[in-house]
Design an enzyme around this catalytic site. Structure first.
Site, mmCIF file in Angstrom:
data_model
loop_
_atom_site.group_PDB
_atom_site.id
_atom_site.type_symbol
_atom_site.label_atom_id
_atom_site.label_comp_id
_atom_site.label_asym_id
_atom_site.label_seq_id
_atom_site.Cartn_x
_atom_site.Cartn_y
_atom_site.Cartn_z
ATOM 1 N N HIS A 1 0.788 -0.951 -0.005
ATOM 2 C CA HIS A 1 0.116 0.087 -0.086
ATOM 3 C C HIS A 1 0.861 1.250 0.051
ATOM 4 C CE1 HIS A 1 -2.846 2.935 1.733
ATOM 5 N NE2 HIS A 1 -3.956 1.848 1.398
ATOM 6 N N ASP B 1 3.095 -4.816 8.128
ATOM 7 C CA ASP B 1 1.926 -3.751 7.854
ATOM 8 C C ASP B 1 0.546 -5.033 8.163
ATOM 9 O OD1 ASP B 1 -0.409 -2.421 6.971
ATOM 10 O OD2 ASP B 1 0.448 -1.602 5.522
ATOM 11 N N GLN C 1 -4.297 -5.064 6.653
ATOM 12 C CA GLN C 1 -5.409 -6.031 6.094
ATOM 13 C C GLN C 1 -5.347 -7.323 6.850
ATOM 14 O OE1 GLN C 1 -7.566 -5.358 4.057
ATOM 15 N NE2 GLN C 1 -6.917 -3.392 3.498
ATOM 16 N N LYS D 1 -10.534 -1.215 10.305
ATOM 17 C CA LYS D 1 -10.812 -2.402 9.375
ATOM 18 C C LYS D 1 -11.156 -3.653 10.069
ATOM 19 C CE LYS D 1 -7.399 -0.704 6.129
ATOM 20 N NZ LYS D 1 -7.889 -0.053 4.891
ATOM 21 N N CYS E 1 -4.319 2.390 -3.936
ATOM 22 C CA CYS E 1 -3.342 2.787 -3.165
ATOM 23 C C CYS E 1 -2.195 1.828 -3.416
ATOM 24 C CB CYS E 1 -3.739 3.113 -1.721
ATOM 25 S SG CYS E 1 -4.630 4.224 -1.427
#
Ligand SMILES: Cc1ncc(COP(=O)(O)O)c(C=O)c1O
Lengths: 404, 140
Positions: free
Chosen positions: A121, A198, A201, A224, A362
């Site tokens: 991202h 990261d 997600q 999220k 993104c």
């Protein structure tokens, strides 16, 4: 027992209409919907506990502080961090990444390497490019293959004693690929490099154990994971967080201030300057409770069923191509219709009450790899149903008919 | 015809449709008929920023009137441009500068008028008017 109809009752928004049609929400990777339990926690905070934290002598302030710190402990337990002060509450994954990138400014020098994956991202690319500009370090890229998987043999060759940091996402937002972070962490540690994962997600789908992973930094966004926007977390190993300088200056983050010298507060407050998103932090805890009550094993099993169903149904449409075909993927389907722009399809789907995301998500480098302007992305959550997927499939067919 | 006349004509055409599907299908068909821009003008410079799809616009003035040609890689966007160009093309720069765009609302495409929508209709209108302003200064 996992019962999707019961679960859907928790989400008031799922019964709303859009453009006169029942909403079918498939933009969960952008932001998840909010259950009543979480909405109630927001109301409860403002109705009963609203006060500034960590500084009051009065009861309300003490109660708000306790709730905030209890939320931190919940987050610690969820991610299995060793200490609660290893959890820094931030405004989200982007803030968390910037905090670490900024800290590494003082640790890197010209000639050092940092390694990024091709699946990132923009939030996990741009801060590091800025870091390289400031320090003269080199940015190296782990490439991807046609299935949307990282090419690990190239990664092995990128690693050297100059490697100081590797950063990649746990799961790709654009394609849903689950990256082999265990392998990356082990290999990076062998050359003495730190690793930032990261998890923005991943956290809606799985429950990461930061100690078992032995990861140095892990970041997530509450919005999220059924939580509110504008709050998230950075997990960092204690030793690393002690090594990094503070990010922002202000109240909360200091021990003592004189004009000659300021001494910084201990972890986690060193990284939490100013009045934080108090309600957000507390409610992040409530969102984690909500998801754990359903259970991540049940969520993963159901989402796998949805993913297989949707993949099979969509692939039956002539001229439809799915991007991101790794066997290791979560419930994200990025696709295009032959010779039709994703934006057109998204516009027609919206008219039918179906929410998808279109564009580059993104993650422009991925789109460049495939040579496409973008994709239509349907990201499924545990509260979606097979009936909604049928609606999506019918919608895509209709869009194809209108647009061809 | 004046810009206003053309806009009223477009409003009339769209009033025949009962639902969004017919409106969109018509717009898609208009997109297919859009007077295409000459390939040489499909440059980075002529791309309108702020659209999820690519939009190119080119303007030329002859006899004090501006003719617009355009293209997009998305067909619905192309349809919207076709409607705009039909209203604004072959008009005097001053009339383009002064033109009102509320007819978009009246033909049931209001959702495309939001400045935050990524289709860039608003940027498109702005760009057409910018061309008009530029040519107007040549006339002065
Ligand atoms: C993989 C990934 N990283 C980072 C982010 C940024 O998250 P936030 O905007 O909550 O900071 C996102 C959000 O889409 C994401 O998908």
């Amino acid at each position: 027992m996992f019962n999707v109809q019961d679960i859907r009752k928790d989400f008031p928004i799922l019964s709303r209409k859009v453009n006169g049609k029942p909403l079918a929400y498939f933009d969960n990777a952008a932001t998840s919907q909010t259950p009543q339990q979480v909405i109630d926690a927001i109301v409860d905070y403002y109705a009963n506990y609203n006060a500034n934290i960590h500084r009051g002598v009065h009861t309300l302030s003490q109660e708000a502080t306790d709730l905030y710190e209890q939320a931190r402990q919940k987050i610690q337990a969820h991610f299995n961090a060793k200490f609660s002060h290893e959890i820094i509450l931030t405004s989200g994954a982007t803030h968390s990444i910037n905090l670490v990138a900024n800290g590494f400014s003082s640790l890197l020098k010209k000639g050092d390497d940092i390694i990024v994956s091709a699946l990132e991202h923009h939030s996990n690319i741009v801060p590091w490019q800025m870091l390289c500009e400031r320090t003269g370090a080199n940015l190296k890229v782990i490439p991807m293959n046609e299935d949307g998987e990282l090419v690990m043999s190239v990664f092995d060759n990128l690693l050297s004693k100059n490697t100081k940091l590797v950063f990649l996402n746990h799961i790709s937002n654009a394609l849903g690929t689950i990256n082999p972070i265990e392998y990356v962490i082990e290999k990076a540690h062998q050359v003495g490099s730190a690793v930032l994962v990261d998890g923005a997600q991943a956290c809606p789908h799985i429950k990461p154990d930061v100690q078992a992973l032995d990861v140095d930094f892990y970041v997530a966004s509450a919005h999220k994971m059924c939580g509110p926007t504008g709050v998230g977390m950075l997990y960092g190993k204690e030793a690393w967080l002690n090594k990094l300088p503070p990010y922002q200056g202000g109240g909360e983050m200091i021990a003592e201030v004189t004009f000659e010298k300021t001494t910084y507060a201990d972890l986690p407050h060193k990284f939490e300057a100013g009045t934080p998103n108090i309600a957000g932090g507390i409610v992040f805890g409530a969102a984690i409770d909500y998801m754990n009550n359903i259970g991540f094993d049940a969520i993963a099993a159901y989402e796998k069923e949805l993913l297989d169903y949707a993949t099979q149904k969509l692939l039956a449409i002539d001229g439809l191509k799915i991007y991101g075909t790794s066997k290791n993927k979560t419930s994200v389907i990025s696709f295009n219709l032959e010779n039709i722009h994703p934006y057109d399809v998204g516009t027609i789907l919206d008219k039918l009450g179906i929410a998808v995301r279109t564009g580059h998500h993104c993650a422009q480098p991925i789109m460049d790899y495939y040579g496409i302007p973008g994709t239509i992305r349907a990201s499924l959550a545990f509260y979606n149903t097979k009936e909604e997927i049928d609606t999506l499939v019918e919608g895509v067919k209709k869009a194809k008919m209108m647009l061809s | 015809m004046t810009i206003e006349d053309i806009q009223n004509e477009i409003i009339d055409e769209f009033s025949m449709f009962d639902d969004w599907e017919e409106r969109y299908q018509y717009m898609i068909d208009l997109g297919k008929e859009l007077p295409l821009i000459d390939e040489q003008y499909k440059t980075e410079n002529n791309i309108i920023k702020g659209c999820q799809s690519k939009v190119w616009v080119h303007a030329e003035m002859t006899d004090d009137k501006i003719a617009f040609t355009a293209d997009s890689d998305a067909i619905i966007t192309k349809g919207i441009i076709a409607i705009l160009i039909r209203a604004f093309s072959n008009q005097h720069p001053k009339d383009i500068i002064d033109a009102d765009t509320s007819f978009i609302d009246k033909i049931g495409l209001k959702e495309h008028l939001s400045p935050t929508r990524a289709n860039g209709l608003v940027s498109m209108v702005k760009q057409l008017k910018m061309y008009a302003i530029a040519y107007q200064t040549q006339l002065n």
